[in-house]
Design a protein around this motif. Structure first.
Motif, PDB file in Angstrom:
ATOM      1  N   ASP A   1       0.798  -1.219   0.000  1.00  0.00           N
ATOM      2  CA  ASP A   1       0.000   0.000   0.000  1.00  0.00           C
ATOM      3  C   ASP A   1       0.834   1.274   0.000  1.00  0.00           C
ATOM      4  O   ASP A   1       0.263   2.370  -0.027  1.00  0.00           O
ATOM      5  N   ASP A   2       2.144   1.164   0.023  1.00  0.00           N
ATOM      6  CA  ASP A   2       2.960   2.368   0.141  1.00  0.00           C
ATOM      7  C   ASP A   2       4.309   2.182  -0.555  1.00  0.00           C
ATOM      8  O   ASP A   2       5.156   1.421  -0.083  1.00  0.00           O
ATOM      9  N   PRO A   3       4.526   2.888  -1.675  1.00  0.00           N
ATOM     10  CA  PRO A   3       5.812   2.734  -2.379  1.00  0.00           C
ATOM     11  C   PRO A   3       6.999   3.191  -1.546  1.00  0.00           C
ATOM     12  O   PRO A   3       8.105   2.677  -1.727  1.00  0.00           O
ATOM     13  N   LEU A   4       6.792   4.142  -0.618  1.00  0.00           N
ATOM     14  CA  LEU A   4       7.887   4.564   0.247  1.00  0.00           C
ATOM     15  C   LEU A   4       8.359   3.406   1.118  1.00  0.00           C
ATOM     16  O   LEU A   4       9.567   3.125   1.217  1.00  0.00           O
ATOM     17  N   ALA A   5       7.415   2.707   1.740  1.00  0.00           N
ATOM     18  CA  ALA A   5       7.775   1.547   2.558  1.00  0.00           C
ATOM     19  C   ALA A   5       8.397   0.456   1.707  1.00  0.00           C
ATOM     20  O   ALA A   5       9.356  -0.210   2.130  1.00  0.00           O
ATOM     21  N   ARG A   6       7.881   0.246   0.491  1.00  0.00           N
ATOM     22  CA  ARG A   6       8.445  -0.782  -0.394  1.00  0.00           C
ATOM     23  C   ARG A   6       9.901  -0.484  -0.717  1.00  0.00           C
ATOM     24  O   ARG A   6      10.769  -1.361  -0.650  1.00  0.00           O
ATOM     25  N   ARG A  29      17.302   5.651  -4.530  1.00  0.00           N
ATOM     26  CA  ARG A  29      16.940   6.890  -5.230  1.00  0.00           C
ATOM     27  C   ARG A  29      15.463   7.213  -5.053  1.00  0.00           C
ATOM     28  O   ARG A  29      15.089   8.333  -4.687  1.00  0.00           O
ATOM     29  N   TRP A  30      14.610   6.221  -5.270  1.00  0.00           N
ATOM     30  CA  TRP A  30      13.174   6.476  -5.180  1.00  0.00           C
ATOM     31  C   TRP A  30      12.721   6.633  -3.733  1.00  0.00           C
ATOM     32  O   TRP A  30      11.784   7.396  -3.446  1.00  0.00           O
ATOM     33  N   PHE A  31      13.379   5.972  -2.816  1.00  0.00           N
ATOM     34  CA  PHE A  31      13.079   6.186  -1.401  1.00  0.00           C
ATOM     35  C   PHE A  31      13.328   7.639  -1.035  1.00  0.00           C
ATOM     36  O   PHE A  31      12.488   8.285  -0.382  1.00  0.00           O
ATOM     37  N   ARG A  32      14.435   8.185  -1.463  1.00  0.00           N
ATOM     38  CA  ARG A  32      14.769   9.562  -1.124  1.00  0.00           C
ATOM     39  C   ARG A  32      13.852  10.551  -1.857  1.00  0.00           C
ATOM     40  O   ARG A  32      13.471  11.593  -1.278  1.00  0.00           O
ATOM     41  N   ILE A  33      13.476  10.243  -3.086  1.00  0.00           N
ATOM     42  CA  ILE A  33      12.533  11.103  -3.808  1.00  0.00           C
ATOM     43  C   ILE A  33      11.188  11.144  -3.079  1.00  0.00           C
ATOM     44  O   ILE A  33      10.603  12.215  -2.868  1.00  0.00           O
ATOM     45  N   LEU A  34      10.695   9.989  -2.678  1.00  0.00           N
ATOM     46  CA  LEU A  34       9.400   9.923  -2.005  1.00  0.00           C
ATOM     47  C   LEU A  34       9.455  10.586  -0.637  1.00  0.00           C
ATOM     48  O   LEU A  34       8.488  11.233  -0.209  1.00  0.00           O
ATOM     49  N   CYS A  35      10.575  10.435   0.067  1.00  0.00           N
ATOM     50  CA  CYS A  35      10.724  11.142   1.345  1.00  0.00           C
ATOM     51  C   CYS A  35      10.674  12.654   1.128  1.00  0.00           C
ATOM     52  O   CYS A  35      10.009  13.380   1.894  1.00  0.00           O
ATOM     53  N   ALA A  36      11.377  13.140   0.102  1.00  0.00           N
ATOM     54  CA  ALA A  36      11.383  14.579  -0.176  1.00  0.00           C
ATOM     55  C   ALA A  36       9.980  15.084  -0.501  1.00  0.00           C
ATOM     56  O   ALA A  36       9.571  16.164  -0.045  1.00  0.00           O
ATOM     57  N   GLU A  37       9.226  14.305  -1.264  1.00  0.00           N
ATOM     58  CA  GLU A  37       7.856  14.708  -1.612  1.00  0.00           C
ATOM     59  C   GLU A  37       6.965  14.812  -0.375  1.00  0.00           C
ATOM     60  O   GLU A  37       6.036  15.612  -0.335  1.00  0.00           O
ATOM     61  N   ARG A  38       7.252  14.010   0.649  1.00  0.00           N
ATOM     62  CA  ARG A  38       6.428  13.993   1.858  1.00  0.00           C
ATOM     63  C   ARG A  38       7.031  14.816   2.993  1.00  0.00           C
ATOM     64  O   ARG A  38       6.490  14.853   4.095  1.00  0.00           O
ATOM     65  N   GLY A  39       8.165  15.469   2.725  1.00  0.00           N
ATOM     66  CA  GLY A  39       8.801  16.285   3.744  1.00  0.00           C
ATOM     67  C   GLY A  39       9.390  15.479   4.881  1.00  0.00           C
ATOM     68  O   GLY A  39       9.409  15.938   6.033  1.00  0.00           O
ATOM     69  N   LEU A  40       9.886  14.292   4.578  1.00  0.00           N
ATOM     70  CA  LEU A  40      10.437  13.397   5.599  1.00  0.00           C
ATOM     71  C   LEU A  40      11.957  13.336   5.507  1.00  0.00           C
ATOM     72  O   LEU A  40      12.522  13.388   4.408  1.00  0.00           O
ATOM     73  N   GLU A  41      12.609  13.223   6.647  1.00  0.00           N
ATOM     74  CA  GLU A  41      14.053  13.039   6.670  1.00  0.00           C
ATOM     75  C   GLU A  41      14.338  11.568   6.380  1.00  0.00           C
ATOM     76  O   GLU A  41      13.861  10.685   7.101  1.00  0.00           O
ATOM     77  N   PRO A  42      15.078  11.249   5.327  1.00  0.00           N
ATOM     78  CA  PRO A  42      15.186   9.859   4.868  1.00  0.00           C
ATOM     79  C   PRO A  42      15.743   8.878   5.893  1.00  0.00           C
ATOM     80  O   PRO A  42      15.182   7.797   6.082  1.00  0.00           O
ATOM     81  N   GLU A  43      16.822   9.219   6.539  1.00  0.00           N
ATOM     82  CA  GLU A  43      17.492   8.212   7.353  1.00  0.00           C
ATOM     83  C   GLU A  43      16.738   7.908   8.645  1.00  0.00           C
ATOM     84  O   GLU A  43      16.681   6.756   9.086  1.00  0.00           O
ATOM     85  N   ALA A  44      16.097   8.914   9.216  1.00  0.00           N
ATOM     86  CA  ALA A  44      15.252   8.664  10.384  1.00  0.00           C
ATOM     87  C   ALA A  44      14.004   7.883   9.977  1.00  0.00           C
ATOM     88  O   ALA A  44      13.557   6.978  10.693  1.00  0.00           O
TER      89      ALA A  44
END
Length: 275
Positions: A157-162, A213-228
């Motif tokens: 249900d979530d490409p970020l989690a995937r 790459r896509w994890f970081r793109i999706l984090c940026a779109e959601r305003g999330l800090e990637p590593e945390a």
């Protein structure tokens, strides 16, 4: 008549059962996509998640702790080791195809990347299966577990989690595991399989990098800090945290930061001071 989309075509290949058929169809899918035959459909993730991908009746799937441990020094142990790798590569074809089928709202560049991954995983599967057959065994001759696909279902249900938990957790573990496996194969004189694993390791760095790459793109779109966010997702989905020994160079090439690697327990790179 409306053309079939790349997402529908990916689902068709995903559900194919026979491994050689799936591999051939994966190659054809990438070729059709690159030829412009299959359009991407800019729509939401409005399909039901696939809960069981196409796979042959064998291997028997068992819990991870029930997969027998065998020493590579025996012929059967040697074959079991190669079989485990073949099973990972077969599942990886399905994982990449599922990304294209499931996450159709993402840009065409996302689908292109995962179609390339699917084709490379099909190539890897064929290479390892050939080595397995050279020992008198075949895919399906040993039990296996379904951990990779189960994580695909959990993150449907979530490409970020995937992207966080399949490429950056489970597939990145393969980067760490490959050098010790290569050492075992060298010790028993199987140079041909070592050469195959060199190809797989090279390509898998790129696959993990694509997920990064896509994890970081999706984090940026959601305003999330990637590593945390990565650590929070690992805990939320009860995924395994990276543990040493790590293939630091491969992880670095795949996009993991120095701070992340240090947090996982990796040693800091040595610095040569000028004399």
């Amino acid at each position: 008549m409306r053309s079939r989309s790349v997402h529908q075509a990916a689902l068709d290949v995903l559900m194919r059962v026979e491994p050689d058929d799936k591999c051939r169809a994966t190659d054809a899918l990438l070729a059709d996509w690159r030829a412009g035959v299959l359009p991407a459909v800019p729509a939401g993730n409005d399909t039901e998640a696939v809960r069981e991908a196409g796979r042959p009746p064998r291997p028997e799937l068992v819990p991870p702790q029930q997969v027998p441990l065998r020493k590579a020094g025996s012929v059967e142990g040697h074959a079991a080791l190669l079989h485990a790798i073949a099973h990972i590569e077969f599942n990886a074809i399905n994982l990449a195809l599922d990304c294209v089928h499931r996450f159709r709202a993402l840009p065409a560049d996302f689908h292109d990347g995962w179609l390339v991954v699917a084709a490379e995983e099909a190539y890897h599967f064929r290479l390892v299966r050939e080595r397995l057959r050279s020992l008198g065994f075949d895919y399906g001759d040993f039990p296996a577990h379904n951990g990779l696909w189960e994580m695909a279902c959990k993150t449907a249900d979530d490409p970020l989690a995937r992207m966080a938990l399949v490429p950056r957790v489970l597939e990145a573990r393969g980067l760490d595991a490959t050098p010790p496996i290569m050492a075992k194969l060298r010790a028993i004189g199987d140079r041909d399989s070592v050469a195959v694993l060199e190809i797989i390791l090279r390509d898998e760095i790129g696959h993990v990098a694509l997920g990064d790459r896509w994890f970081r793109i999706l984090c940026a779109e959601r305003g999330l800090e990637p590593e945390a966010t990565y650590l929070k997702l690992i805990d939320a989905f009860d995924a395994p945290r990276p543990r040493p020994p790590l293939h630091v160079e491969a992880r670095r090439a795949a996009g993991f930061s120095e701070a992340e690697l240090a947090g996982f327990g990796a040693k800091a790179p040595s610095v040569t001071r000028p004399q």
